[in-house]
Write a protein that holds these residues in place. Sequence first.
Motif, PDB file in Angstrom:
ATOM      1  N   GLY A 136       0.818  -1.211   0.000  1.00 32.86           N
ATOM      2  CA  GLY A 136       0.000   0.000   0.000  1.00 32.86           C
ATOM      3  C   GLY A 136       0.847   1.254   0.000  1.00 32.86           C
ATOM      4  N   ARG A 137       1.909   1.251   0.793  1.00 36.18           N
ATOM      5  CA  ARG A 137       2.809   2.414   0.837  1.00 36.18           C
ATOM      6  C   ARG A 137       3.472   2.629  -0.511  1.00 36.18           C
ATOM      7  N   HIS A 138       3.948   1.537  -1.138  1.00 36.37           N
ATOM      8  CA  HIS A 138       4.586   1.660  -2.458  1.00 36.37           C
ATOM      9  C   HIS A 138       3.592   2.172  -3.498  1.00 36.37           C
ATOM     10  N   ALA A 139       2.362   1.675  -3.454  1.00 35.26           N
ATOM     11  CA  ALA A 139       1.342   2.115  -4.413  1.00 35.26           C
ATOM     12  C   ALA A 139       1.034   3.602  -4.229  1.00 35.26           C
ATOM     13  N   SER A 140       0.904   4.052  -2.991  1.00 37.68           N
ATOM     14  CA  SER A 140       0.594   5.472  -2.768  1.00 37.68           C
ATOM     15  C   SER A 140       1.779   6.358  -3.160  1.00 37.68           C
ATOM     16  N   GLU A 141       3.013   5.889  -2.932  1.00 39.03           N
ATOM     17  CA  GLU A 141       4.183   6.661  -3.356  1.00 39.03           C
ATOM     18  C   GLU A 141       4.267   6.738  -4.880  1.00 39.03           C
ATOM     19  N   ALA A 142       3.960   5.629  -5.579  1.00 39.66           N
ATOM     20  CA  ALA A 142       3.977   5.632  -7.042  1.00 39.66           C
ATOM     21  C   ALA A 142       2.899   6.565  -7.576  1.00 39.66           C
ATOM     22  N   ASP A 143       1.713   6.562  -6.946  1.00 37.23           N
ATOM     23  CA  ASP A 143       0.626   7.440  -7.360  1.00 37.23           C
ATOM     24  C   ASP A 143       1.016   8.902  -7.149  1.00 37.23           C
ATOM     25  N   ALA A 144       1.634   9.204  -6.030  1.00 36.04           N
ATOM     26  CA  ALA A 144       2.070  10.580  -5.756  1.00 36.04           C
ATOM     27  C   ALA A 144       3.126  11.023  -6.772  1.00 36.04           C
ATOM     28  N   ALA A 145       4.032  10.124  -7.146  1.00 35.46           N
ATOM     29  CA  ALA A 145       5.046  10.454  -8.148  1.00 35.46           C
ATOM     30  C   ALA A 145       4.400  10.716  -9.506  1.00 35.46           C
ATOM     31  N   ARG A 180       1.296  11.804 -10.022  1.00 36.59           N
ATOM     32  CA  ARG A 180       0.611  13.104  -9.915  1.00 36.59           C
ATOM     33  C   ARG A 180       1.607  14.255 -10.020  1.00 36.59           C
ATOM     34  N   ALA A 181       2.768  14.097  -9.407  1.00 41.49           N
ATOM     35  CA  ALA A 181       3.788  15.149  -9.463  1.00 41.49           C
ATOM     36  C   ALA A 181       4.287  15.336 -10.898  1.00 41.49           C
ATOM     37  N   ARG A 182       4.466  14.227 -11.639  1.00 40.05           N
ATOM     38  CA  ARG A 182       4.902  14.338 -13.034  1.00 40.05           C
ATOM     39  C   ARG A 182       3.840  15.045 -13.878  1.00 40.05           C
ATOM     40  N   VAL A 183       2.557  14.719 -13.678  1.00 42.32           N
ATOM     41  CA  VAL A 183       1.479  15.373 -14.418  1.00 42.32           C
ATOM     42  C   VAL A 183       1.464  16.863 -14.089  1.00 42.32           C
ATOM     43  N   ASP A 184       1.565  17.209 -12.816  1.00 41.09           N
ATOM     44  CA  ASP A 184       1.586  18.621 -12.413  1.00 41.09           C
ATOM     45  C   ASP A 184       2.764  19.350 -13.051  1.00 41.09           C
ATOM     46  N   GLN A 185       3.919  18.690 -13.086  1.00 42.95           N
ATOM     47  CA  GLN A 185       5.108  19.300 -13.663  1.00 42.95           C
ATOM     48  C   GLN A 185       4.913  19.527 -15.167  1.00 42.95           C
ATOM     49  N   LEU A 186       4.337  18.545 -15.868  1.00 47.50           N
ATOM     50  CA  LEU A 186       4.085  18.694 -17.303  1.00 47.50           C
ATOM     51  C   LEU A 186       3.080  19.808 -17.581  1.00 47.50           C
ATOM     52  N   GLN A 187       2.040  19.907 -16.747  1.00 45.63           N
ATOM     53  CA  GLN A 187       1.051  20.971 -16.930  1.00 45.63           C
ATOM     54  C   GLN A 187       1.679  22.346 -16.710  1.00 45.63           C
ATOM     55  N   LEU A 188       2.512  22.463 -15.701  1.00 48.37           N
ATOM     56  CA  LEU A 188       3.198  23.729 -15.432  1.00 48.37           C
ATOM     57  C   LEU A 188       4.123  24.091 -16.589  1.00 48.37           C
TER      58      LEU A 188
END
Length: 152
Positions: A102-111, A113-121
Amino acid sequence: MSGTPLTLTLATPSQVWFDAVEIVSLRAEDESGSFGIRTGHADFVTLLTPSVVRWTCADGSIHYCAVDGGVLLVSHGTEVSIACREAVPGDSLEGLETGVRGRHASEADAARRARVDQLQLHARAVRQMLRYLRPRAGSDGTAADSVGGMLP
């Protein structure tokens, strides 16, 4: 020393997971392999590998904690301290496995989301630069350069 209980303290930068919990024994793993600690153990410091630390309490219950490495310190033959970046505690290996997954899945999901946010910016910045660099029409119909001067 045999009458003095062994205590365990395990902490990450964000949380103290266990604070001076009385235990009978502890098993951990470093680069040389698995090792055990009991009351009276010689003082030492070692670097843990990413592994599962296991300890037994006086009532016979066994507890587990997955660590991503860290430092284990034995002091006075009665105090075991572990400092690590991440820890996932559990009362069973099955529960621990679920927690780690669960921790690995949530960390991968957060990563992600961060990549999508970075691409949008990045895309917004490029659009802003294109708007700024696009020639603008002057009042007489000729194109103006991006700093307000007239182009020939």
